[in-house]
Design a protein around this motif. Structure first.
Motif, PDB file in Angstrom:
ATOM      1  N   LYS A   1      20.350   2.116  -2.525  1.00 29.73           N
ATOM      2  CA  LYS A   1      19.999   0.998  -3.196  1.00 29.73           C
ATOM      3  C   LYS A   1      18.504   1.251  -3.675  1.00 29.73           C
ATOM      4  CE  LYS A   1      19.166  -3.846  -3.279  1.00 29.73           C
ATOM      5  NZ  LYS A   1      19.159  -5.234  -2.530  1.00 29.73           N
ATOM      6  N   ALA A   2      17.752   1.772  -2.738  1.00 31.93           N
ATOM      7  CA  ALA A   2      16.333   2.252  -3.183  1.00 31.93           C
ATOM      8  C   ALA A   2      16.111   3.591  -3.956  1.00 31.93           C
ATOM      9  CB  ALA A   2      15.573   2.577  -1.886  1.00 31.93           C
TER      10      ALA A   2
ATOM     11  N   PHE B   1       0.828  -0.929   0.116  1.00 25.18           N
ATOM     12  CA  PHE B   1      -0.085  -0.019   0.046  1.00 25.18           C
ATOM     13  C   PHE B   1       0.916   1.261  -0.066  1.00 25.18           C
ATOM     14  CE2 PHE B   1      -2.492   3.183   2.337  1.00 25.18           C
ATOM     15  CZ  PHE B   1      -3.673   3.388   1.572  1.00 25.18           C
ATOM     16  N   ILE B   2       1.971   1.404   0.883  1.00 25.97           N
ATOM     17  CA  ILE B   2       2.895   2.570   0.865  1.00 25.97           C
ATOM     18  C   ILE B   2       3.652   2.657  -0.348  1.00 25.97           C
ATOM     19  CG2 ILE B   2       5.127   3.263   1.682  1.00 25.97           C
ATOM     20  CD1 ILE B   2       4.153   1.867   4.586  1.00 25.97           C
ATOM     21  N   ARG B   3       3.886   1.539  -1.141  1.00 33.68           N
ATOM     22  CA  ARG B   3       4.677   1.653  -2.349  1.00 33.68           C
ATOM     23  C   ARG B   3       3.671   2.127  -3.698  1.00 33.68           C
ATOM     24  NH1 ARG B   3       9.206  -1.335  -1.279  1.00 33.68           N
ATOM     25  NH2 ARG B   3       8.831  -2.895   0.475  1.00 33.68           N
ATOM     26  N   LYS B   4       2.460   2.247  -3.326  1.00 30.75           N
ATOM     27  CA  LYS B   4       1.644   2.419  -4.368  1.00 30.75           C
ATOM     28  C   LYS B   4       1.399   4.039  -4.346  1.00 30.75           C
ATOM     29  CE  LYS B   4      -3.285   2.451  -6.079  1.00 30.75           C
ATOM     30  NZ  LYS B   4      -3.118   2.626  -7.406  1.00 30.75           N
TER      31      LYS B   4
ATOM     32  N   GLU C   1       9.446   3.301  -2.905  1.00 35.15           N
ATOM     33  CA  GLU C   1       9.018   1.994  -4.089  1.00 35.15           C
ATOM     34  C   GLU C   1      10.049   1.016  -3.728  1.00 35.15           C
ATOM     35  OE1 GLU C   1       7.129   0.653  -8.111  1.00 35.15           O
ATOM     36  OE2 GLU C   1       7.939   2.620  -7.903  1.00 35.15           O
ATOM     37  N   GLY C   2      11.148   1.567  -3.946  1.00 35.98           N
ATOM     38  CA  GLY C   2      12.240   0.431  -4.008  1.00 35.98           C
ATOM     39  C   GLY C   2      12.874   0.057  -2.748  1.00 35.98           C
ATOM     40  N   LEU C   3      12.643   0.410  -1.436  1.00 32.41           N
ATOM     41  CA  LEU C   3      13.059   0.500  -0.088  1.00 32.41           C
ATOM     42  C   LEU C   3      12.677  -0.976   0.410  1.00 32.41           C
ATOM     43  CD1 LEU C   3      14.751   1.853   1.895  1.00 32.41           C
ATOM     44  CD2 LEU C   3      12.653   2.512   2.931  1.00 32.41           C
TER      45      LEU C   3
END
Length: 631
Positions: free
Chosen positions: A512-513, A483-486, A492-494
């Motif tokens: 990296k993220a 949900f957070i990544r959306k 998104e990459g964490l």
């Protein structure tokens, strides 16, 4: 004497099915029937509403108009652009009207409006017929059966409802509608005063809402966003209308296990595409679906399902009962219900960013959207909360979804409300209610104010020491942070280990993220960054709880003279800073942060938290936080 000439006045009942008021109009056997909607300037200018809710209203009106035309090609929903208080006397005369029929409304403004219109109708010799239809039971009857008092719990509502009798079964939609009569509007239009316009920030073009009574093309058409001066398009994926509502209800009922065993506290605020709940609330608000139809379709499934079915307050029918509870509470208390001032049932808490007050003949009222900035720090926290840049990803994801879609899950609403008020920022609940009023497509004045009072522990609920954790609560539902990544694509990459607490990630993990944790998200925001958290949540929670203890001990309510004249400050200054023993805050994830049923069980078991204790503090939580920053 000829047959009746009837105006049917649609408001928040944009449907044909289960409409007692519409049935009453048709039972008159009218010679002509005008289905109209008055474009009330109160809602256009004096009630905050974003583009998403306006689009939802237009969807509902368009669908209803189409349904009317299917019954009678000569008819439709005729929208007249003028305030009903000035329009109706002219219509009564010009159209030779004998009857005005409408569904009752319990909102404070609507009651005053209807009282005025009824008086005008009586003066013109027009008979008025009204029926209740927004709620399961007539809210006024509920109040009468409850001894004239507001229903402050679902149990009180059920007890009053039992005295009234069974919830009526829904009635069928009509199979015909009479022709409309002549619709001459050859009279002067009373144009409304557009200032103050609480929706001015959404209008980029000239507002043409009241260019002429019959609309720009003279055919009483449904308005457009452009006519309202809005250039932005709606961003919500949710669309309204009776046709969609009935189809959605059928889908819900077809899944018997879901409908019969639904338990709202067990549904996830992190689910999307699809969401975990019905999303019928905006349909109920605009009246595209009947609450009685919804209730009985579900209840029939529940009775058929038998053992294992859920029950109120957690069940689907329980959600409708909560709605009735708030409606009846507002109907009993009146206009003070949506504010602290003059509200005898709302606890006074000296929150930051209090509302400004206007003095009127009817009494003192909080001014919608206007407030005092008593603390620059609190103001900044409020703006970061509203913008979805608090530095707490789950809170930010929810606020961004709300802004974009006009809807978030009820537990999500509870999470962000607790965070803004007693669980972090100590900002007035009226500020949060203002934002919800603007953004929610299902904004219901009674439910919005009631829920904010519940979550701020100023009414309906009192376990202020139970707070939602902005970290643990989200993790409970969505460990991987989908949900957070959306909604917070910066993260998104964490790695999922840090998705709820990015400030704890190592430089390597952030690199990296492709994200840096810096800034406040409001100023000089750089691409590839996510803001640092506004504060230490654990510390803020404990400071807020301490302040809540003090306020509860002093025990003021919104109607107290000391609240009105400002002498409440002396009481809080004398209270000292000693903290009460035993209530250092809940360490859980917020599972019971708004659970009144759990509260009653604990109190019944003799919980130590039910003891009345005294506390005081020389400094509020904001003062102590600011002091710490300086040292």
């Amino acid at each position: 004497m000829g047959k009746p000439r009837v105006i049917y006045w649609f408001r928040t009942d944009l449907r044909l099915h289960d409409s007692p008021a519409l049935k009453a109009a048709l039972d008159l056997d009218p010679a002509v029937l005008w289905p109209i909607f008055t474009w009330d300037p109160h809602y256009v200018y004096r009630v905050k509403g974003g583009v998403n809710r306006w689009q939802y209203l237009l969807d509902c009106q368009t669908d209803l108009s189409g349904s009317i035309q299917k019954l009678n090609p000569e008819s439709k929903l005729f929208v007249l652009r003028e305030a009903p208080q000035t329009l109706f006397p002219k219509l009564f005369k010009a159209w030779n009207v004998t009857h005005l029929v409408f569904e009752k409304d319990t909102d404070a403004y609507a009651r005053e409006r209807d009282k005025s219109v009824i008086a005008l109708a009586e003066k013109a010799g027009v008979k008025v017929v009204s029926r209740y239809g927004r709620t399961l039971w007539d809210s006024d009857e509920v109040i009468t059966k409850h001894g004239g008092k507001p229903t402050m719990s679902i149990t009180q509502l059920q007890a009053a409802g039992k005295k009234i009798g069974d919830i009526p079964r829904p009635i069928a939609a009509p199979t015909y509608l009479p022709d409309p009569g002549d619709m001459s509007v050859d009279f002067e239009q009373d144009k409304p005063e557009s200032e103050p316009d609480l929706n001015a920030s959404h209008r980029e073009n000239n507002d043409r809402s009241y260019s002429r009574i019959s609309g720009p093309t003279g055919d009483f058409a449904i308005p457009t966003l452009e006519e309202l001066g809005f250039t932005a398009v709606a961003t919500t994926p949710h669309r309204g209308g009776e046709t969609i509502a009935l189809k959605k209800l059928q889908e819900i009922i077809s899944d018997e296990e879901y409908a019969a065993t639904f338990r709202k506290p067990k549904t996830s605020p992190a689910d999307f595409e699809p969401q975990s709940t019905t999303l019928m609330s905006p349909m109920l608000h605009f009246g595209a679906i009947s609450s009685r139809l919804f209730y009985w379709r579900v209840q029939d499934v529940v009775e058929k399902y038998g053992k294992g079915a859920s029950s109120p307050p957690e069940s689907l029918t329980g959600q409708l009962l909560f709605r009735d509870m708030y409606f009846a509470a507002q109907a009993a208390i009146g206009s003070p219900f949506i504010q602290t001032l003059n509200n005898v049932y709302c606890r006074f808490i000296p929150w930051h960013l209090p509302s400004k007050v206007e003095h009127t003949e009817a009494g003192d009222n909080a001014i919608s959207g206007e407030y005092y900035v008593d603390s620059p720090q609190a103001e900044k926290w409020f703006q970061r909360w509203k913008a979805g840049v608090t530095g707490f990803p789950f809170v930010d994801a929810l606020m961004r979804q709300l802004c974009a879609e006009g809807w978030i899950h009820h537990l999500g609403r509870h999470m962000v409300a607790c965070f803004l008020t007693r669980g972090g920022c100590y900002v007035h609940w009226e500020r949060g209610a203002d934002v919800f009023e603007e953004w929610l497509i299902d904004h219901e004045p009674a439910c919005n104010a009631g829920n904010w009072q519940w979550l701020s522990c100023t009414a309906f609920y009192s376990q202020y020491y139970r707070c939602y954790s902005p970290v643990a609560f989200g993790q409970k539902w969505d460990k991987k942070g989908k949900f957070i990544r959306k909604w917070v694509p910066e993260l998104e990459g964490l790695d999922e280990k840090f998705i709820y607490e990015p400030w704890k990630a190592s430089i390597a993990a952030l690199d990296k993220a492709g994200v840096k944790v810096e800034g406040d998200g409001l100023h000089d925001k750089k691409e590839g960054t996510y803001p640092a958290p506004m504060f230490d949540f654990g510390e803020r929670r404990n400071l807020c709880i301490s302040a809540m203890k003090r306020a509860y001990s002093i025990g003021l309510y919104g109607n107290d003279d000391r609240v009105k004249d400002g002498t409440w400050k002396e009481l809080f200054e004398k209270a000292g800073e000693t903290e009460m023993e035993g209530l250092d805050g809940s360490e859980d994830d917020g599972e019971y942060a708004d659970d009144a049923d759990h509260q009653h069980k604990r109190e019944g078991a003799g919980s130590k938290h039910t003891r009345r204790q005294s506390t005081a503090a020389k400094q509020g939580p904001m003062d102590r936080y600011a002091k710490k920053l300086k040292t």
